[in-house]
Write a protein that holds these residues in place. Structure first.
Motif, short mmCIF file in Angstrom:
data_model
loop_
_atom_site.label_atom_id
_atom_site.label_comp_id
_atom_site.label_asym_id
_atom_site.label_seq_id
_atom_site.Cartn_x
_atom_site.Cartn_y
_atom_site.Cartn_z
N GLU A 1 11.24 -0.93 -7.28
CA GLU A 1 12.14 -1.52 -6.29
C GLU A 1 11.38 -2.07 -5.09
N ALA A 2 10.38 -1.34 -4.61
CA ALA A 2 9.60 -1.81 -3.46
C ALA A 2 8.84 -3.09 -3.80
N THR A 3 8.31 -3.18 -5.01
CA THR A 3 7.60 -4.39 -5.42
C THR A 3 8.54 -5.59 -5.45
N SER A 4 9.73 -5.38 -5.98
CA SER A 4 10.70 -6.49 -6.06
C SER A 4 11.13 -6.96 -4.67
N ILE A 5 11.44 -6.01 -3.78
CA ILE A 5 11.91 -6.39 -2.44
C ILE A 5 10.80 -7.07 -1.64
N SER A 6 9.56 -6.57 -1.74
CA SER A 6 8.45 -7.21 -1.01
C SER A 6 8.21 -8.63 -1.52
N GLY B 1 13.28 16.87 -0.97
CA GLY B 1 13.94 16.34 -2.16
C GLY B 1 13.91 14.84 -2.26
N THR B 2 12.93 14.18 -1.59
CA THR B 2 12.82 12.72 -1.65
C THR B 2 11.38 12.33 -1.93
N VAL B 3 11.22 11.10 -2.45
CA VAL B 3 9.91 10.49 -2.65
C VAL B 3 9.95 9.10 -1.99
N ALA B 4 8.83 8.65 -1.45
CA ALA B 4 8.75 7.36 -0.75
C ALA B 4 7.55 6.57 -1.27
N VAL B 5 7.76 5.26 -1.40
CA VAL B 5 6.70 4.35 -1.86
C VAL B 5 6.62 3.16 -0.89
N ASP B 6 5.44 2.88 -0.39
CA ASP B 6 5.22 1.72 0.49
C ASP B 6 4.53 0.62 -0.30
N HIS B 7 5.06 -0.62 -0.15
CA HIS B 7 4.44 -1.77 -0.81
C HIS B 7 4.19 -2.84 0.25
N PRO B 8 2.94 -3.38 0.35
CA PRO B 8 2.62 -4.35 1.42
C PRO B 8 3.32 -5.70 1.19
N ILE B 9 3.56 -6.42 2.36
CA ILE B 9 4.10 -7.79 2.34
C ILE B 9 2.96 -8.73 2.71
N LEU B 10 2.59 -9.56 1.77
CA LEU B 10 1.44 -10.46 1.95
C LEU B 10 1.93 -11.90 2.12
N VAL B 11 1.42 -12.52 3.19
CA VAL B 11 1.65 -13.96 3.40
C VAL B 11 0.28 -14.61 3.40
N GLY B 12 -0.03 -15.17 2.31
CA GLY B 12 -1.39 -15.64 2.12
C GLY B 12 -2.31 -14.45 1.96
N ARG C 1 -3.09 -12.44 4.42
CA ARG C 1 -2.85 -11.52 5.51
C ARG C 1 -1.65 -10.63 5.21
N THR C 2 -1.77 -9.32 5.56
CA THR C 2 -0.67 -8.35 5.43
C THR C 2 0.12 -8.36 6.71
N VAL C 3 1.38 -8.74 6.60
CA VAL C 3 2.24 -8.84 7.77
C VAL C 3 3.17 -7.64 7.92
N GLY C 4 3.25 -6.80 6.99
CA GLY C 4 4.13 -5.64 7.05
C GLY C 4 4.20 -4.92 5.70
N ALA C 5 5.21 -4.08 5.57
CA ALA C 5 5.36 -3.31 4.32
C ALA C 5 6.83 -2.97 4.11
N VAL C 6 7.17 -2.80 2.86
CA VAL C 6 8.51 -2.34 2.47
C VAL C 6 8.39 -0.90 1.96
N ARG C 7 9.22 -0.05 2.55
CA ARG C 7 9.23 1.37 2.13
C ARG C 7 10.57 1.67 1.45
N VAL C 8 10.47 2.19 0.23
CA VAL C 8 11.67 2.60 -0.52
C VAL C 8 11.63 4.12 -0.67
N VAL C 9 12.68 4.78 -0.20
CA VAL C 9 12.81 6.25 -0.29
C VAL C 9 13.86 6.59 -1.35
N LYS C 10 13.47 7.40 -2.31
CA LYS C 10 14.36 7.79 -3.40
C LYS C 10 14.56 9.31 -3.39
N PRO C 11 15.82 9.77 -3.33
CA PRO C 11 16.07 11.22 -3.50
C PRO C 11 15.91 11.60 -4.97
#
Length: 489
Positions: free
Chosen positions: A77-82, A138-149, A151-161
């Motif tokens: 999910e984090a990969t798709s949203i990023s 009772g949760t797990v979190a995954v961070d996926h970077p947002i790349l524009v060219g 350069r990394t401009v941010g990240a998307v974090r998805v938390v799943k219970p």
């Protein structure tokens, strides 16, 4: 509904099982812990430890599986949203902050957005004003970077219970409970069978030792089972044989000193009174002489019975020949002073091999015991019959035997009529005679309303001459030819 019924039934079964175990453990406080309970506790501990370890392993594997599934879903999910955010930023040239504003507007409109948007420094841009759920249990979190060219401009974090684990555990709970109860029941049955297999030979050996302690000479040891039990059985049987081979002088001396005390004291007291002057009074002299005669007669009867008992116990039956047990009973009935109260019934071949004198005395003692201890004027029934591989004699009379007398009934000097001349050796002689003939005697019924003694003796085998004579008699019987069948018309 089915799951609820299963859980309820399993819970009730578990409660009853625990109550049964606790009740048995409470009994051990007074009776001691039996071998069966020891085996049950051992198996229960082993099965409980096994089930506990197995449960921990299953839960650990389920949890690991659930975490891995949640991590994989969050990564996808984090990969798709990023990827979507990266495409929007490249296409429209917006900043990461503007993307956060749009997401915030959508959330205010009621959208369920379960993600977090971070800038390149790791600050949470979306959602605003809320604590991060990354540290919630009772949760797990995954961070996926947002790349524009490049350069990394941010990240998307998805938390799943990890709700999958909870659901799996909830689904497995009834099954685990039922399996645990089945394993507990299996352990209980196994403990019962194993404990019975171990304890049964020991219980039989204890019964054999009790029979030997009561003086039963023909008691045979049970078939041994297992090396230790075999050794114990042989030791007890060897001790029994050694006790049987010892002389009975000490036992007779102790018995005589107890039983002769009263008549000897009566003779001494009467003699002293006669010596002090009772001879000068004829009436008193006759009374004291009568006491001396009565006491001496009791001593004489006691010595005669003891010598007879010692002879039959030490030597056994010296001469054995086929005799009719029904005829012996008839002879004892005719010799009895109260024979009119006795009825005799017999059926079948009642021949046994034994000593006529001793068997007559044993039957006479049984008959005398029934006549003396039965209700006054009540009938006494004697039955002699052949039952399969034994000949039985049953003496039945009205009355009852007291509970404290019943366990010692066939021992020496056990009597309830010592004041009327009873020596307490009649039934002891019966047992010695019957056992020396290879039979057994028992109290079949202690009453009320009836007291019944049962004697079982092995039947006398027919001689070869008798068998040949019977065969000749059967062959000489005239045989009538069968009538011809009627002719069909």
């Amino acid at each position: 509904m089915t799951r609820l019924i299963i859980v309820a039934a399993a819970s009730i079964g578990f409660i009853l099982f625990v109550a049964f175990v606790v009740s048995r453990l409470l009994l051990t406080r007074t009776r001691g812990m039996s071998i069966r309970m020891q085996v049950f506790i051992a198996l229960a501990v082993v099965m409980g430890a096994f089930a506990f370890g197995l449960g921990l392993m299953v839960i650990d594997r389920i949890e690991a599986r659930a975490v891995r599934i949640a991590m994989q879903a969050a990564t996808d999910e984090a990969t798709s949203i990023s990827g979507i955010i990266e495409g929007e930023m490249v296409r429209s040239g917006v900043h990461i902050g503007e993307i956060a504003e749009r997401l915030e507007q959508e959330r205010r409109r009621g959208a369920d957005l379960r993600l977090e948007l971070l800038d390149d420094d790791g600050r949470v841009l979306f959602p605003r004003g809320q604590a991060s759920a990354v540290h919630e249990p009772g949760t797990v979190a995954v961070d996926h970077p947002i790349l524009v060219g490049p350069r990394t401009v941010g990240a998307v974090r998805v938390v799943k219970p990890t709700v999958v684990m909870r659901r799996l555990l909830a689904d497995f709970a009834p099954t685990v409970l039922v399996i645990s109860l089945v394993l507990g029941a299996a352990a209980g049955l196994a403990a019962g069978f194993i404990g019975r297999a171990i304890a049964h030979p020991l219980e039989r050996l204890a019964i054999f030792a009790e029979r030997v302690s009561t003086g039963e000479r023909v008691a045979s040891p049970p078939a041994p089972f297992g090396r230790e039990v075999t050794r114990l059985t042989r030791s007890i049987d060897s001790m029994r044989r050694q006790l049987e081979g010892r002389p009975f002088v000490e036992a007779f001396a102790a018995d005589l000193s107890h039983e002769l005390k009263n008549p000897v004291a009566a003779i001494r007291a009467s003699a002293e009174l006669l010596e002090e002057g009772a001879l000068e009074e004829p009436e008193e002299a006759r009374r004291f002489v009568g006491r001396i005669r009565e006491a001496s007669g009791r001593i004489e009867r006691l010595l005669g019975d003891l010598l007879g008992l010692a002879r039959i116990e030490a030597r056994g039956v010296e001469s054995a020949e086929p005799v009719e047990l029904a005829a012996i009973a008839r002879t004892a009935l005719e010799a009895s002073a109260h024979g009119g109260r006795v009825t005799l019934g017999s059926s079948g071949d009642t021949r046994v091999r034994g000593d006529l004198v001793w068997l007559t005395r044993a039957v006479g003692n049984l008959l005398d015991n029934a006549l003396v201890h039965s209700t006054e004027g009540s009938p006494v029934r004697v039955s002699v019959c052949r039952e399969e591989a034994q000949v039985t004699l049953t003496v039945t009379s009205a009355g009852a035997i007291e509970r404290h007398v019943k366990p010692r009934l066939f021992r020496r000097f056990v009597t309830t009529r010592a004041s009327r001349g009873g020596t307490g050796l009649g039934l002891a002689i019966v047992r010695a005679v019957v056992e020396s003939h290879g039979g057994s005697v028992e109290l079949a019924s202690a009453g009320p309303p009836e007291v019944r003694f049962r004697v079982a003796l092995p039947p006398a085998r027919r001689s070869t001459a008798e068998q040949l004579r019977e065969a000749v008699e059967l062959s000489s019987e005239p045989r009538h030819p069968a009538p011809d069948p009627p002719l069909d018309s």
